[in-house]
Design a protein around this motif. Sequence first.
Motif, short mmCIF file in Angstrom:
data_model
loop_
_atom_site.label_atom_id
_atom_site.label_comp_id
_atom_site.label_asym_id
_atom_site.label_seq_id
_atom_site.Cartn_x
_atom_site.Cartn_y
_atom_site.Cartn_z
N UNK A 1 55.40 29.28 38.35
CA UNK A 1 54.10 29.53 37.73
C UNK A 1 53.33 28.22 37.56
N UNK A 2 52.02 28.27 37.81
CA UNK A 2 51.19 27.06 37.84
C UNK A 2 49.87 27.31 37.12
N UNK A 3 49.07 26.26 37.05
CA UNK A 3 47.68 26.39 36.61
C UNK A 3 46.74 26.09 37.79
N UNK A 4 47.26 26.21 39.00
CA UNK A 4 46.51 25.94 40.22
C UNK A 4 45.39 26.98 40.37
N UNK A 5 44.16 26.54 40.66
CA UNK A 5 43.06 27.50 40.87
C UNK A 5 43.31 28.46 42.02
N UNK A 6 44.25 28.14 42.90
CA UNK A 6 44.60 29.11 43.95
C UNK A 6 45.36 30.29 43.37
N UNK A 7 46.03 30.07 42.24
CA UNK A 7 46.85 31.11 41.62
C UNK A 7 46.22 31.78 40.41
N UNK A 8 45.31 31.11 39.74
CA UNK A 8 44.66 31.69 38.58
C UNK A 8 43.24 31.16 38.47
N UNK A 9 42.27 32.07 38.42
CA UNK A 9 40.86 31.69 38.38
C UNK A 9 40.03 32.87 37.89
N UNK A 10 38.78 32.63 37.61
CA UNK A 10 37.86 33.68 37.19
C UNK A 10 36.66 33.73 38.12
N UNK A 11 36.06 34.91 38.22
CA UNK A 11 34.80 35.09 38.95
C UNK A 11 34.07 36.27 38.33
N UNK A 12 33.14 36.85 39.05
CA UNK A 12 32.33 37.94 38.49
C UNK A 12 33.16 39.17 38.15
N UNK A 13 34.33 39.32 38.79
CA UNK A 13 35.18 40.48 38.53
C UNK A 13 36.12 40.26 37.36
N UNK A 14 36.26 39.02 36.88
CA UNK A 14 37.15 38.74 35.76
C UNK A 14 38.21 37.71 36.12
N UNK A 15 39.36 37.84 35.49
CA UNK A 15 40.48 36.92 35.70
C UNK A 15 41.35 37.40 36.86
N UNK A 16 41.74 36.47 37.72
CA UNK A 16 42.63 36.80 38.84
C UNK A 16 43.92 35.99 38.73
N UNK A 17 45.04 36.66 38.81
CA UNK A 17 46.35 36.01 38.90
C UNK A 17 46.93 36.40 40.25
N UNK A 18 46.96 35.43 41.18
CA UNK A 18 47.23 35.73 42.58
C UNK A 18 48.44 34.94 43.09
N UNK A 19 49.51 35.60 43.53
CA UNK A 19 50.64 34.88 44.13
C UNK A 19 50.27 34.32 45.50
N UNK A 20 50.82 33.16 45.82
CA UNK A 20 50.64 32.55 47.13
C UNK A 20 51.99 32.01 47.61
N UNK A 21 52.13 31.88 48.91
CA UNK A 21 53.33 31.23 49.45
C UNK A 21 53.27 29.75 49.11
#
Length: 460
Positions: free
Chosen positions: A152-172
């Motif tokens: 788990x990270x604070x990387x913007x690739x894995x967690x960020x916000x936009x017009x739809x809300x908060x996104x928590x996104x797994x990446x390789x």
Amino acid sequence: MSSRTSIHTPAIQSNPGTNPFSTPLRHSRAPSVSEHSASGRATSYLPPPDANGSQQPLRKRFKSARLVPGEYDEKPWALSKHPKLKWERAIFYGSIGLGVAIGAFICYRAYASVTNHEYCMVLEDDFHNINKDIWNYEIQRGGFGSGTFEWTTNDPKNIYTDADGLHIVPTLTTESTDITRDQLIDNYVLNLTTDGTCTAKGIDNCSIRSNKTAGTIINPVRSARISTKGKKTIKFGKVEVVAKMPQGDWLWPAIWMMPDNDTYGEWPRSGEIDIAESRGNAGDNYTSGGRDSIISALHWGPLPEADGFYKTSGQHQVRRTDYASAFHTFGVEWSEDYLFTYIDSRLLQVFFLKFNKLMWNRGGFSEKLVNNSALYNPWAATGKSNTPFDQPFYLILNVAVGGTNGFFPEGVGNKPWGNQSPTAPKEFFDGITNWIPTWGEGDKRGMTVKSVKMWSQGAC
């Protein structure tokens, strides 16, 4: 005397001019029924001739010999009403009215029995950004006690916000870092303590060295986890999270709560409230419930080996759709007397628990042995039936990947690892060609949270 027997045929009498073995005489004209047409000409209705061209005689209209004309013209039962008919109608319609009244009374009693507490809002977030006054990043790689495979990270690739809300996104890991595939498998050291990013304690939670011989690898996937620990908590109240779940095999999204302090000891002695958990697997090939299913549960017990969650859990599945297709409201309502979770409204409850007896007795722990030893009651001193759920809890949002605690059962959905295997993360990564195509593109592989609301029971 002759041996031959003579047979005498009697003469057949017939009318003069009639041969009994010949066809009937053809009439020059068959009987007909005539009526005048609109033109005034008489029209004969004759049956069609047979195959030899002979005209067939007219058939008479069938008339029953059982009915005497005029005798049954009237219906005697319709001439006067039976005296009992009035009472029959009164009983019938009266019964309907009584049933409606009883049903309305039962519904009213059920509605009136639902407690409507006064609440004070302590948190409302629409995620225009990630507010550090509300949320903490939890950064580590140790699996959080469930043996999950993500870092788990604070990387913007894995967690960020936009017009739809908060996104928590797994990446390789190989896609979102400079770590190569070869380094992931062998001769690379990941040390989050040295980086100054690890928020957990313990060497295994913060560092690892990949070793091809031992089968240990760097976490193959990165994701994110945030919480309100130490910032926003409630002891009795409500939480509602509007979210859309991710799609992809072995993804584990969760909206849940943990005690702000381990008042009664380490997990699960101090409890856990799972508001909504799901699996990203497609429901048609994951019979235990994939992303078409939401699971809610309470975890509690004197030891991890004696977790009583199976007595306080529920599951709700949908048909012809799933929870990754649209936003839903996932909620919990919690008081001193009860706790229940729901989806979209309080009427669609996933499970309901009434605190009407001690949790120690509910779990039957006094009758169990672990490692041939009697279990210790960590809640005996309070004497409350809702212990350990009588302390402040905080909220957690995360998307985990895989795990060895049994949330993904063995042998279901072509799972590529074994829960008891010491090299489970590597086995998971070895099956990448099977599971990575199931992950949605962009933020579809992640959980999107539109809003979070938290209320504390009582006046502000």
